[in-house]
Design a protein around this motif. Structure first.
Motif, PDB file in Angstrom:
ATOM      1  N   CYS A  81       6.393 -11.600   5.721  1.00 49.92           N
ATOM      2  CA  CYS A  81       5.855 -10.415   5.065  1.00 49.92           C
ATOM      3  C   CYS A  81       7.013  -9.565   4.548  1.00 49.92           C
ATOM      4  O   CYS A  81       7.928  -9.241   5.317  1.00 49.92           O
ATOM      5  CB  CYS A  81       5.003  -9.601   6.036  1.00 49.92           C
ATOM      6  SG  CYS A  81       4.380  -8.053   5.323  1.00 49.92           S
ATOM      7  N   GLU A 126      -3.888 -11.177   3.063  1.00 50.94           N
ATOM      8  CA  GLU A 126      -3.525  -9.930   3.721  1.00 50.94           C
ATOM      9  C   GLU A 126      -2.773 -10.207   5.015  1.00 50.94           C
ATOM     10  O   GLU A 126      -3.204 -11.010   5.841  1.00 50.94           O
ATOM     11  CB  GLU A 126      -4.784  -9.115   4.009  1.00 50.94           C
ATOM     12  CG  GLU A 126      -4.506  -7.711   4.520  1.00 50.94           C
ATOM     13  CD  GLU A 126      -5.780  -6.908   4.692  1.00 50.94           C
ATOM     14  OE1 GLU A 126      -6.209  -6.737   5.851  1.00 50.94           O
ATOM     15  OE2 GLU A 126      -6.353  -6.484   3.673  1.00 50.94           O
ATOM     16  N   CYS A 127      -1.629  -9.537   5.165  1.00 54.81           N
ATOM     17  CA  CYS A 127      -0.841  -9.689   6.389  1.00 54.81           C
ATOM     18  C   CYS A 127      -1.633  -9.134   7.569  1.00 54.81           C
ATOM     19  O   CYS A 127      -2.147  -8.014   7.513  1.00 54.81           O
ATOM     20  CB  CYS A 127       0.492  -8.957   6.252  1.00 54.81           C
ATOM     21  SG  CYS A 127       1.478  -8.930   7.770  1.00 54.81           S
ATOM     22  N   SER A 128      -1.738  -9.906   8.638  1.00 51.78           N
ATOM     23  CA  SER A 128      -2.519  -9.486   9.809  1.00 51.78           C
ATOM     24  C   SER A 128      -1.833  -8.374  10.592  1.00 51.78           C
ATOM     25  O   SER A 128      -2.461  -7.711  11.409  1.00 51.78           O
ATOM     26  CB  SER A 128      -2.751 -10.685  10.733  1.00 51.78           C
ATOM     27  OG  SER A 128      -1.505 -11.231  11.156  1.00 51.78           O
ATOM     28  N   GLU A 129      -0.541  -8.151  10.333  1.00 54.18           N
ATOM     29  CA  GLU A 129       0.194  -7.135  11.081  1.00 54.18           C
ATOM     30  C   GLU A 129       0.128  -5.758  10.417  1.00 54.18           C
ATOM     31  O   GLU A 129      -0.107  -4.751  11.070  1.00 54.18           O
ATOM     32  CB  GLU A 129       1.664  -7.563  11.231  1.00 54.18           C
ATOM     33  CG  GLU A 129       1.864  -8.859  11.995  1.00 54.18           C
ATOM     34  CD  GLU A 129       1.460  -8.719  13.453  1.00 54.18           C
ATOM     35  OE1 GLU A 129       1.566  -7.607  13.999  1.00 54.18           O
ATOM     36  OE2 GLU A 129       1.033  -9.728  14.042  1.00 54.18           O
ATOM     37  N   CYS A 130       0.359  -5.716   9.077  1.00 54.24           N
ATOM     38  CA  CYS A 130       0.435  -4.414   8.409  1.00 54.24           C
ATOM     39  C   CYS A 130      -0.579  -4.241   7.290  1.00 54.24           C
ATOM     40  O   CYS A 130      -0.695  -3.150   6.732  1.00 54.24           O
ATOM     41  CB  CYS A 130       1.840  -4.187   7.850  1.00 54.24           C
ATOM     42  SG  CYS A 130       2.303  -5.350   6.541  1.00 54.24           S
ATOM     43  N   GLY A 131      -1.294  -5.302   6.927  1.00 51.83           N
ATOM     44  CA  GLY A 131      -2.313  -5.189   5.896  1.00 51.83           C
ATOM     45  C   GLY A 131      -1.814  -5.338   4.478  1.00 51.83           C
ATOM     46  O   GLY A 131      -2.590  -5.215   3.525  1.00 51.83           O
ATOM     47  N   THR A 132      -0.535  -5.608   4.291  1.00 52.98           N
ATOM     48  CA  THR A 132       0.015  -5.778   2.942  1.00 52.98           C
ATOM     49  C   THR A 132      -0.416  -7.116   2.356  1.00 52.98           C
ATOM     50  O   THR A 132      -0.455  -8.128   3.058  1.00 52.98           O
ATOM     51  CB  THR A 132       1.553  -5.706   2.984  1.00 52.98           C
ATOM     52  OG1 THR A 132       1.939  -4.428   3.479  1.00 52.98           O
ATOM     53  CG2 THR A 132       2.147  -5.914   1.595  1.00 52.98           C
ATOM     54  N   GLU A 133      -0.733  -7.117   1.064  1.00 55.23           N
ATOM     55  CA  GLU A 133      -1.059  -8.363   0.393  1.00 55.23           C
ATOM     56  C   GLU A 133       0.236  -9.086   0.044  1.00 55.23           C
ATOM     57  O   GLU A 133       1.140  -8.511  -0.565  1.00 55.23           O
ATOM     58  CB  GLU A 133      -1.857  -8.090  -0.881  1.00 55.23           C
ATOM     59  CG  GLU A 133      -3.252  -7.554  -0.612  1.00 55.23           C
ATOM     60  CD  GLU A 133      -4.013  -7.295  -1.896  1.00 55.23           C
ATOM     61  OE1 GLU A 133      -3.363  -7.167  -2.944  1.00 55.23           O
ATOM     62  OE2 GLU A 133      -5.239  -7.233  -1.855  1.00 55.23           O
ATOM     63  N   ILE A 138       0.829  -1.198   0.000  1.00 56.79           N
ATOM     64  CA  ILE A 138       0.000   0.000   0.000  1.00 56.79           C
ATOM     65  C   ILE A 138       0.866   1.251   0.000  1.00 56.79           C
ATOM     66  O   ILE A 138       0.573   2.231  -0.682  1.00 56.79           O
ATOM     67  CB  ILE A 138      -0.939  -0.006   1.226  1.00 56.79           C
ATOM     68  CG1 ILE A 138      -1.825  -1.253   1.189  1.00 56.79           C
ATOM     69  CG2 ILE A 138      -1.778   1.257   1.268  1.00 56.79           C
ATOM     70  CD1 ILE A 138      -2.660  -1.426   2.434  1.00 56.79           C
TER      71      ILE A 138
END
Length: 368
Positions: A311, A296-303, A271
């Motif tokens: 990640c 989606e990464c649960s920590e930062c939201g990055t795909e 993002i």
């Protein structure tokens, strides 16, 4: 640009696409390599490699990436330097004298008119040897090869001088050496070299220049095209790897693969730029092509790709769900990715378990 796209671009279009800086880089690399060649750097230690690197890397560093253009640069350089080496040094059959005197040798000289070689020395027991040969190759004014030597031994010593009349080939470009034989003739230390013209013809001189320039260009050209071939192999390999990663959705297509602010590589699903924090702007149609097989990464939201273990942005580690397997004493096995808490002992047991493996409590399914 893919390899297929590159192959469709004509050579003329590639030359037209060069910028002014790239043209200057080509001319600068060409001129620099030519000057180093004329200074006979190619005949020094790895000098031919230095010339090839200058000719190749100067345009390359300013963005000249086309292998066809680079091949033409190398071919033109070889042809031009062959012409320079052949015709620009027609008068290079000059008299050249190099000598190194010392405690044993006071002076040494050759009289062209009388043909007598003289070595002045206070020692009468020196084993001196005279060698004569004809020069067969001249590389940009420097003799680099000679024919088989004709040895002259037993120089006459009288009044502090060694003298000899070496055999000299007429109508040629001759080189004459004088040295001391040591260890019973096992070693030979040269201390005098004399090159002079005994009437070499223009055609013979041109041939010697051409042979010398050809030898030098063989070394430079071989190194240049080896560099070109290996760099092209590596470039094609990298191109195939990138195409594969783009097809798998691991990389965005070129034009969207770098942050527009700082140039850092952008991975699908990011993002914001992980270096400068700038928002990543990628068209939705490009994003859609790269959304499959991502979560989606649960920590930062990055795909991130489904098979990712870490990640790429925040470094969070992803662990696959472990299946809980319990084997009972009677040989039956309960296994499930989901668990629930036993109401009797509070331990986690598989969701499809019929009884608790810890306290033995039995679980009854709800009857409809």
């Amino acid at each position: 640009m893919t390899d297929n796209a590159e192959s469709k671009v004509s050579l003329i279009e590639e030359f037209k696409g060069l910028t002014q800086k790239q043209w200057l880089a080509i001319l600068g690399g060409f001129a620099g390599a030519a000057v180093l060649t004329c200074l006979n750097l190619a005949l020094s230690f790895i000098g031919f490699l230095v010339i090839a690197v200058v000719l190749y890397m100067v345009p390359h560093m300013l963005g000249v990436a086309s292998p066809k253009i680079k091949a033409i640069i190398g071919a033109v350089f070889i042809v031009v330097m062959l012409l320079i080496g052949t015709f620009a040094y027609m008068g290079s059959a000059n008299v050249v004298e190099v000598k190194a005197t010392g405690s044993d040798i006071q002076d040494v000289y050759y009289n062209v008119e009388t043909g007598v070689m003289t070595v002045e020395s206070s020692k009468s027991d020196l084993d001196l040897k005279v060698e004569t040969a004809t020069v067969t190759m001249i590389s940009y004014g420097t003799a680099i090869n000679s024919s088989d030597f004709v040895y002259e031994t037993g120089m006459t010593y009288s009044d502090g001088k060694y003298t000899a009349t070496p055999q000299i080939v007429q109508n040629d470009y001759v080189v004459l050496f004088v040295g001391i034989s040591n260890d019973g003739g096992e070693t030979y230390e040269q201390f005098y070299r004399f090159q002079f013209d005994t009437g070499v013809s223009s055609s013979d001189m041109m041939q010697k220049n051409f042979m010398g320039a050809g030898y030098t260009m063989l070394l430079v050209g071989l190194m240049y095209f080896v560099m070109l071939i290996f760099s092209e192999i590596m470039r094609r390999s990298a191109r195939k790897a990138r195409d594969k990663m783009e097809a798998e959705g691991r990389l965005y297509p070129e034009g969207y693969s770098k942050c527009k602010e700082c140039g850092t590589m952008v991975l699908p699903g990011e993002i914001t730029c992980r270096k400068c924090g700038a928002p990543i702007e990628v068209p939705e149609d490009v994003k859609v092509l790269h959304k499959k097989d991502f979560f989606e990464c649960s920590e930062c939201g990055t795909e991130v790709p489904m098979d990712a273990k870490v990640c790429p942005k925040c470094g969070a580690k992803f662990d696959e769900e472990e299946e809980t397997v319990i084997q009972h004493a009677d040989g039956t096995v309960d296994s499930s990715n989901e668990t629930f808490e036993c109401s009797e002992c509070g331990k986690a047991v598989p969701a499809n378990a019929k009884r608790c493996p810890y306290c033995g409590a039995e679980f009854d399914e709800d009857e409809e």
